[in-house]
Design a protein around this motif. Structure first.
Motif, short mmCIF file in Angstrom:
data_model
loop_
_atom_site.label_atom_id
_atom_site.label_comp_id
_atom_site.label_asym_id
_atom_site.label_seq_id
_atom_site.Cartn_x
_atom_site.Cartn_y
_atom_site.Cartn_z
N GLY A 16 0.75 -1.14 0.02
CA GLY A 16 0.00 -0.04 -0.06
C GLY A 16 0.87 1.25 0.06
O GLY A 16 2.13 1.42 -0.06
N SER A 17 0.11 2.39 0.19
CA SER A 17 0.82 3.71 0.22
C SER A 17 0.58 4.28 1.73
O SER A 17 -0.31 4.07 2.29
N LEU A 18 1.59 5.14 1.75
CA LEU A 18 1.58 6.05 3.19
C LEU A 18 1.72 7.38 2.82
O LEU A 18 2.65 7.80 1.85
N HIS A 19 0.93 8.34 3.35
CA HIS A 19 0.87 9.59 3.34
C HIS A 19 1.05 10.41 4.74
O HIS A 19 0.35 10.38 5.60
N LEU A 20 2.27 11.08 4.89
CA LEU A 20 2.48 12.01 6.27
C LEU A 20 2.54 13.21 6.12
O LEU A 20 2.95 13.62 4.92
N SER A 21 2.05 13.72 7.03
CA SER A 21 2.27 15.58 6.85
C SER A 21 2.88 15.98 8.16
O SER A 21 2.86 15.48 9.10
N CYS A 22 3.73 16.98 7.87
CA CYS A 22 4.56 17.82 8.78
C CYS A 22 4.09 19.00 8.89
O CYS A 22 4.16 20.00 7.61
N THR A 23 3.37 19.57 10.08
CA THR A 23 2.86 21.17 10.04
C THR A 23 3.68 21.76 10.85
O THR A 23 3.83 21.64 12.14
N GLY A 24 3.89 22.91 10.44
CA GLY A 24 4.35 24.00 11.43
C GLY A 24 3.57 24.41 12.42
O GLY A 24 2.44 24.66 12.16
N SER A 25 3.71 24.50 14.01
CA SER A 25 2.75 24.75 14.85
C SER A 25 2.43 26.36 14.54
O SER A 25 3.44 27.21 14.08
N PRO A 26 1.14 26.80 14.97
CA PRO A 26 0.85 28.11 14.65
C PRO A 26 1.53 29.00 15.62
O PRO A 26 1.81 28.92 16.65
N GLY A 27 2.08 30.14 14.92
CA GLY A 27 2.73 31.11 15.67
C GLY A 27 4.30 30.76 15.42
O GLY A 27 5.14 31.49 16.30
N GLY A 28 4.60 29.32 15.06
CA GLY A 28 5.97 29.09 15.19
C GLY A 28 6.79 29.05 13.69
O GLY A 28 6.89 30.02 13.44
#
Length: 123
Positions: A16-28
């Protein structure tokens, strides 16, 4: 609050496939200004091995065969990782990291790290 937040892990099947996300924290962190990378820590191992790295102008993937794609969405302050044709060796904790210097990122000594997201391959 952690400067980087990963999401998208869980239990997945081989092939199968994998989708990961990395988000900068608000105000960071404004991720558009940083080199951002994904690292995997295998079960029972301490080392975090590079999966893919996205500099300001280029991208590097460390898996052969074109299974990995890394991309940015500056409007969402997010860097995503896609891995296709998963196998059991892809099991591990996936960490997102960011640093102003691409060279520091390549050395695995990024200034900022997320808390990681667990990915488990199981048939």
């Amino acid at each position: 609050q952690a400067p980087l937040v990963e999401s998208g892990g869980g239990l997945v099947q081989p092939g199968g496939s994998l989708h990961l996300s990395c988000t900068g924290s608000p105000g960071g962190l404004d991720l558009a200004r940083y080199a951002v990378g994904w690292f995997r820590q295998a079960p029972g191992k301490e080392e975090r091995v590079g999966v893919a790295l996205l500099g300001r102008e280029d991208a590097t993937t460390y898996y052969p065969g074109g299974r990995v794609t890394i991309s940015r969405d500056n409007a969402k302050n997010t860097v995503s990782l896609q891995i296709n044709n998963l196998n059991l060796d892809d099991t591990g904790i996936y960490y997102c990291a960011a640093d102003l210097k691409t060279s520091t990122m390549r050395a695995g000594r990024a200034a900022y790290w997320g808390q990681g997201t667990q990915v488990t391959l199981s048939s």
